[in-house]
Design a protein around this motif. Structure first.
Motif, mmCIF file in Angstrom:
data_model
loop_
_atom_site.group_PDB
_atom_site.id
_atom_site.type_symbol
_atom_site.label_atom_id
_atom_site.label_comp_id
_atom_site.label_asym_id
_atom_site.label_seq_id
_atom_site.Cartn_x
_atom_site.Cartn_y
_atom_site.Cartn_z
ATOM 1 N N LEU B 23 21.852 60.724 14.222
ATOM 2 C CA LEU B 23 21.034 60.456 15.191
ATOM 3 C C LEU B 23 20.268 61.771 15.658
ATOM 4 C CD1 LEU B 23 22.516 57.574 17.548
ATOM 5 C CD2 LEU B 23 20.457 57.515 16.267
ATOM 6 N N ALA B 24 20.953 62.506 16.046
ATOM 7 C CA ALA B 24 20.551 63.836 16.598
ATOM 8 C C ALA B 24 19.585 64.518 15.605
ATOM 9 C CB ALA B 24 21.608 64.800 16.989
ATOM 10 N N PHE B 25 19.621 64.370 14.327
ATOM 11 C CA PHE B 25 18.828 65.154 13.382
ATOM 12 C C PHE B 25 17.705 64.187 13.243
ATOM 13 C CE2 PHE B 25 22.430 67.702 11.499
ATOM 14 C CZ PHE B 25 21.936 68.744 11.947
ATOM 15 N N CYS B 26 17.890 62.853 13.426
ATOM 16 C CA CYS B 26 16.517 62.107 13.307
ATOM 17 C C CYS B 26 15.631 62.220 14.651
ATOM 18 C CB CYS B 26 16.934 60.500 13.525
ATOM 19 S SG CYS B 26 17.767 59.934 11.829
ATOM 20 N N VAL B 27 16.220 62.396 15.765
ATOM 21 C CA VAL B 27 15.487 62.404 16.992
ATOM 22 C C VAL B 27 14.616 64.145 16.860
ATOM 23 C CG1 VAL B 27 15.163 62.922 19.524
ATOM 24 C CG2 VAL B 27 16.682 61.355 18.480
ATOM 25 N N SER B 28 15.520 65.055 16.031
ATOM 26 C CA SER B 28 14.929 66.338 16.282
ATOM 27 C C SER B 28 13.687 66.169 15.078
ATOM 28 C CB SER B 28 16.082 67.387 15.623
ATOM 29 O OG SER B 28 17.142 67.314 16.389
ATOM 30 N N GLY B 29 14.120 65.423 14.036
ATOM 31 C CA GLY B 29 13.113 65.431 13.184
ATOM 32 C C GLY B 29 11.793 64.692 13.650
ATOM 33 N N PHE B 31 10.754 65.298 16.553
ATOM 34 C CA PHE B 31 10.078 66.405 17.311
ATOM 35 C C PHE B 31 9.231 67.237 16.400
ATOM 36 C CE2 PHE B 31 12.714 65.276 21.024
ATOM 37 C CZ PHE B 31 11.911 65.540 22.001
ATOM 38 N N ILE B 32 9.911 67.495 15.473
ATOM 39 C CA ILE B 32 9.517 68.539 14.450
ATOM 40 C C ILE B 32 8.195 67.863 13.807
ATOM 41 C CG2 ILE B 32 9.585 69.604 12.270
ATOM 42 C CD1 ILE B 32 12.531 70.159 13.245
ATOM 43 N N PHE B 33 8.199 66.495 13.672
ATOM 44 C CA PHE B 33 7.201 65.623 13.138
ATOM 45 C C PHE B 33 6.068 65.891 14.155
ATOM 46 C CE2 PHE B 33 4.999 61.563 12.723
ATOM 47 C CZ PHE B 33 4.090 61.778 11.457
ATOM 48 N N PHE B 34 6.284 65.932 15.420
ATOM 49 C CA PHE B 34 5.242 65.889 16.444
ATOM 50 C C PHE B 34 4.333 67.057 16.443
ATOM 51 C CE2 PHE B 34 7.395 62.272 18.732
ATOM 52 C CZ PHE B 34 6.589 61.091 18.056
ATOM 53 N N ILE B 35 5.158 68.354 16.205
ATOM 54 C CA ILE B 35 4.292 69.301 16.206
ATOM 55 C C ILE B 35 3.752 69.648 14.921
ATOM 56 C CG2 ILE B 35 5.851 70.306 18.157
ATOM 57 C CD1 ILE B 35 7.220 72.178 16.335
ATOM 58 N N GLY B 36 3.822 68.821 14.046
ATOM 59 C CA GLY B 36 2.962 69.012 12.880
ATOM 60 C C GLY B 36 3.536 69.668 11.761
ATOM 61 N N GLU B 37 4.950 69.729 11.573
ATOM 62 C CA GLU B 37 5.464 70.139 10.554
ATOM 63 C C GLU B 37 6.276 69.268 9.830
ATOM 64 O OE1 GLU B 37 5.477 73.247 9.458
ATOM 65 O OE2 GLU B 37 4.493 74.255 11.066
ATOM 66 N N ILE B 337 16.741 71.516 19.431
ATOM 67 C CA ILE B 337 17.692 70.845 18.307
ATOM 68 C C ILE B 337 19.053 70.894 18.705
ATOM 69 C CG2 ILE B 337 18.038 70.850 15.904
ATOM 70 C CD1 ILE B 337 15.210 71.838 15.381
ATOM 71 N N GLN B 338 19.426 72.463 18.857
ATOM 72 C CA GLN B 338 20.935 72.428 19.414
ATOM 73 C C GLN B 338 21.245 71.520 20.437
ATOM 74 O OE1 GLN B 338 20.881 76.567 19.890
ATOM 75 N NE2 GLN B 338 21.011 77.229 17.782
ATOM 76 N N GLY B 339 20.356 71.547 21.617
ATOM 77 C CA GLY B 339 20.496 70.731 22.632
ATOM 78 C C GLY B 339 20.666 69.166 22.384
ATOM 79 N N LEU B 340 19.960 68.666 21.443
ATOM 80 C CA LEU B 340 19.993 67.255 20.923
ATOM 81 C C LEU B 340 21.287 66.851 20.501
ATOM 82 C CD1 LEU B 340 16.234 66.620 19.855
ATOM 83 C CD2 LEU B 340 17.631 65.360 21.532
#
Lengths: 525, 370
Positions: B23-29, B31-37, B337-340
């Motif tokens: 789940l944490a990786f999904c949410v991190s993903g 965020f990364i998607f939103f900043i365009g990566e 990401i670490q925080g998540l």
């Protein structure tokens, strides 16, 4: 179900339309917590403008029932009628809106607020605090004068005596418009004078048409103030009385109840020298209430001394002191010729070293660490013993050998060393605790409520084990609220009431009636 | 910290932490998607950064070492139902122990001996920083959470004062001591490997890692095989039962906090004796706080703590790589990401329990209701 005034009428009542004169009517209320049935098909009817007492021992289900009425718990089944109307009390807010007020055993006050601020909580009178205070103060002063609820509105709660805090609680409920007042053990923290004051208040409330439910285990109070009374035992209402037609003895009998008498062969044994002598022990609880007053008795080798009494009359505190859990405050205890003086270093470890084993009243809180495996619990308190350890280390193999024998010899089911003790049934948990304490070869065994929440089969087994231990010459102090148990196991019986020993008798010439009288504190023998 | 009785252990210890991580990786993903990566590429880079590049594993294990120490520190306190938030301060003051020993003795005594003394110094100084809150909790009822947090601040202030005014190397600006003598310190693994004729990429991984593994075994032994561990666990599960068993509550609390502080103090040997070779400001870098998440995720068991430490070690190292590789993913993003992960595996560790319980009961409930 004998002695029930409306005996046999319970079913009949359930089918009739609710009478309009009853303020509260509970029908067929059942509440379970997991596997424990806290309330089982409870029917209760309280007429408007009367004081109704509910008596019963700790764990009889009184508080659960009142918490259901107050909306703190949701019943699994059953219905609640207020003034003849079926209501759904699903939260305290709802119940307050319906005019029910509750004064809990432990007050729900904000200690740093003033009396006024506390009393107005929940009905502040206005959006703005200042103008609200004026409105509420007027109203509260009226209530206070009407009912003799004497309080100092300016005082900070933490500075006021408990009696006044209780009056604040009552005021708070009235300020919220309560027409039905539930008081849970209201006199537990009060001095006798404060109790008289409280009862005057309750009487004047009744005159003004307020309906009061009083929960207590003090029979004297029931007799002196209530109009009607219900007795609860084991989650059920076992009897309803009109107060003037009953007696404390009858109530006590109903509270304690009669169980199937198990036949116990008491080994006849010459008692030896005294091994435990208790002299003038008094004890003050953390709230400053004197819970033990000048207790003196002795206990001899090969003897079972029963301590009878309604729960909450100082027996628990006595056990705690003797077993080293509580510090001795006043008096003197001699254990196997070693004398313990007040505020001496006295703890459970030392008690065990002196040969005192203890089967505590509450096996969940004290006797066992519930998440621990059986093998870990089998040495709780004896884990320092060289039999199970060498130096710093515990010897797991020895412990496992020990627990395997233990569960086998004492019939703990399932016979598993590695199941966590919390998963055992109450009876098997108790057998495990008893086994551990007996196996320590004590010469004094303190036993508190050995069969509370234990099934019949296990009870028999526990009695046998106690008798076996007695015939080995161990002195046993048995504290129990089950009168039958005390009478069939003990050689000698002392009765406690309100922290004092009110009587002593030999079990051979004791009758339930005599004991009941002593337990209710009416008669000293 | 109660374990559910309903679901079996393999679910609660194995599957649920993995689901939390996922789940944490999904949410991190997201965020990364939103900043365009591309989140998948990011993960790929992260894993490569943590395990693939030369020296990457060394770096990962070096971070892991710190987390093992602080994770064990928090876990031991947890076993006594104490919430030791003070790992950060205890590690920091442990560093003072290392620094003082080295600065006082390294010119006069042989390096090997100084190193041993310095390790002891880290444990003792860390322990003292744990004992004080432990004592205040046991004897005065000051809540351990509050006092340990306070002691983190006190430690930080104390170290700034000492490093700026007292033990700073004379004649320079940065708040650091002089270098310890070159024969003092814990040898780095890649140097050790060279002696043995093996070629290893350079990394700060040093003998502290071995110390951490040894301490982990010792931790298991202490908690599950000694009388003291038995008393600690009794106290943690039920204080009333512990009193009944004649266990001295206050002294147990104080000793637990001493050992806990000592464990956290060991972070200093990895950082100072293994890498920096001097005492410097802020070397603890949040390892003490992350230890809380490590202990939570590792269920207070050394094996779990090792695995959780490895995860966080990989995150630290892989995160650095992420920062390096993507222009739009900054250091702050990595922290996020670490925080998540801390959020999902620590604070929300039990979030999925009801769901898993329900699913489990639906399919297996009937067989298990004996």
């Amino acid at each position: 179900m004998k002695n029930t005034e409306n005996k046999g009428g319970n079913e009949a009542i359930a089918s009739l339309p609710p009478s309009t004169e009853s303020a509260i009517e509970l029908k067929n209320i059942t509440k379970r917590f997991g596997h424990v049935v806290a309330n089982s098909h409870v029917n209760l009817k309280v007429r408007t403008g009367t004081i109704h007492g509910i008596v019963g021992e700790n764990g009889a289900g009184k508080s659960t029932l009142m918490n259901i009425l107050f909306g703190l718990y949701k019943p699994d089944s059953g219905m609640i009628f207020l003034n003849g109307q079926a209501v759904d009390v699903n939260s305290p807010e709802k119940s307050i809106a319906l005019g029910i007020g509750m004064v809990h055993q432990h007050f729900m006050l904000v200690p740093t607020f003033t009396v006024l601020e506390n009393a107005m909580l929940g009905n502040e009178g206005s959006m703005l605090l200042r103008s609200g205070e004026e409105v509420v103060l007027d109203r509260l002063k009226g209530l206070s004068n009407n009912y003799g609820l004497d309080v100092d509105f300016e005082a900070i709660i933490s500075d006021t005596p408990v009696g006044m805090q209780q009056r604040v609680e009552i005021l708070k409920a009235l300020n919220r418009g309560a027409k039905i007042l539930i008081l849970d053990e209201p006199t537990g923290v009060l001095t006798p004078q404060e109790t008289i004051g409280l009862f005057d208040i309750l009487r004047s409330l009744r005159e003004q048409g307020v309906t009061i439910i009083l929960i207590t285990h003090k029979l004297k109070e029931i007799m002196s103030i209530t109009d009607t009374v219900s007795v609860m035992r084991g989650g059920k209402v076992v009897a309803d009385f009109s107060t003037e037609k009953t007696s404390p003895e009858e109530l006590a009998e109903n509270m304690v109840g009669r169980k199937v008498l198990l036949s116990i062969k008491k080994p006849t044994l010459k008692v030896g020298k005294p091994v435990l002598e208790v002299k003038n022990v008094s004890h003050e609880s953390k709230d400053g209430v004197l819970v033990l007053k000048n207790i003196s008795f002795d206990l001899k080798e090969g003897e079972i001394l029963g301590i009878a009494g309604v729960a909450g009359n100082g027996q628990s505190e006595l056990l705690d002191i003797l077993s080293g859990i509580e510090t001795l405050q006043r008096g003197q205890i001699t254990v196997n010729d070693k004398t313990i003086l007040p505020f001496q270093d006295w703890n459970s470890k030392k008690a065990r070293e002196f040969g005192v084993a203890h089967v505590p009243e509450d096996r969940h809180k004290r006797g066992l660490v519930l998440p621990f495996h059986n093998y870990e619990n089998s040495i709780l308190g004896y884990h320092r013993n060289e039999d199970y350890s060498s130096g710093f280390l515990m010897d797991k193999r020895k412990i496992l050998n020990f627990v395997d024998d233990l569960v086998e010899n004492f019939d703990v089911r399932p016979r598993s060393s590695s199941i966590s003790s919390g998963k055992l049934s109450g009876g098997n948990q108790q057998k495990l605790v008893l086994a551990r304490e007996i196996e320590s070869n004590p010469n004094i065994l303190l036993v508190g409520q050995p069969t509370r929440g234990v099934d019949i089969g296990a009870i028999e087994r526990i009695y046998e084990d106690l008798m076996k231990l007695k015939s080995k010459g161990t002195a046993i102090l048995l504290v129990s609220v089950e009168l039958d148990e005390i009478m069939s196991l003990s050689d000698r019986i002392v009765v406690m009431n309100q922290g004092t020993i009110v009587g002593e008798t030999n079990s051979s010439n004791a009758t339930e009636l005599d004991l009941g009288k002593m337990m209710s504190g009416l008669e000293q023998v | 910290m109660s374990d559910s009785n309903i679901i079996p252990k393999w679910l609660s210890v194995g599957v649920i932490p993995l689901m939390n991580l996922f789940l944490a990786f999904c949410v991190s993903g997201l965020f990364i998607f939103f900043i365009g990566e591309n989140p998948f590429r990011a993960i790929f880079v992260m894993i490569k950064g943590a395990f693939y590049y030369p020296g990457a594993i060394g770096y990962t294990l070096y971070y892991t070492t710190n987390f093992i120490f602080t994770g064990l520190a928090v876990a031991l306190a947890f076993h006594a139902r104490l919430f030791n938030i003070g790992g950060e301060g205890q590690a920091y003051v442990g560093g003072l122990g290392v620094g003082l020993v080295c600065l006082i003795f390294d010119q006069h005594v042989v390096g090997f001996l100084v190193t041993i003394l310095a390790i002891l110094g880290s444990v003792i100084f860390g322990a003292i920083w744990g004992i004080i809150p432990g004592y205040l909790q046991a004897k005065r009822g000051s809540h351990i959470v509050i006092t340990t947090i306070m002691f983190n601040f006190i430690a930080a202030a104390l170290m700034v004062y000492l490093l700026v005014n007292v033990i700073i190397e004379p004649g320079q600006m940065s708040p650091e001591t002089r270098d310890f003598a070159s024969d003092v310190g814990l040898v780095q693994i890649h140097i050790l490997a060279k002696y043995l004729g093996l070629e290893m990429a350079m990394s700060p991984l040093n003998l502290s890692f071995i110390v951490a593994l040894t301490v982990s075994v010792g931790f298991w032994f202490l908690v599950w095989r000694t009388k003291f561990g038995y008393e600690v666990r009794s106290l943690g599960h039920s204080e009333t039962a512990a009193i009944y068993a004649g266990i001295k509550v206050s002294s147990t609390i104080i000793i637990v906090m001493a050992i806990s502080g000592g464990l956290a103090g060991l972070v200093a040997i990895n950082e100072l004796l293994g890498v920096h070779n001097k005492l410097l400001l802020g070397f603890t870098a949040g390892y003490g706080f992350t230890g809380i998440a490590v202990a939570l995720m590792g269920r207070n068991h050394p094996v779990g703590i090792f695995l959780a430490s490895l995860l966080f070690g990989a995150l630290y190292q892989g995160g650095t790589e992420l920062d390096f590789e993507f222009s739009s993913i900054t250091r702050e993003m990595v922290l996020l990401i670490q925080g998540l992960i801390i959020l999902f595996s620590g604070a929300l560790a039990y979030m999925l329990n009801p769901l898993v319980e329900r699913i489990y009961l639906k399919y297996y409930g009937n067989y298990n209701n004996a």
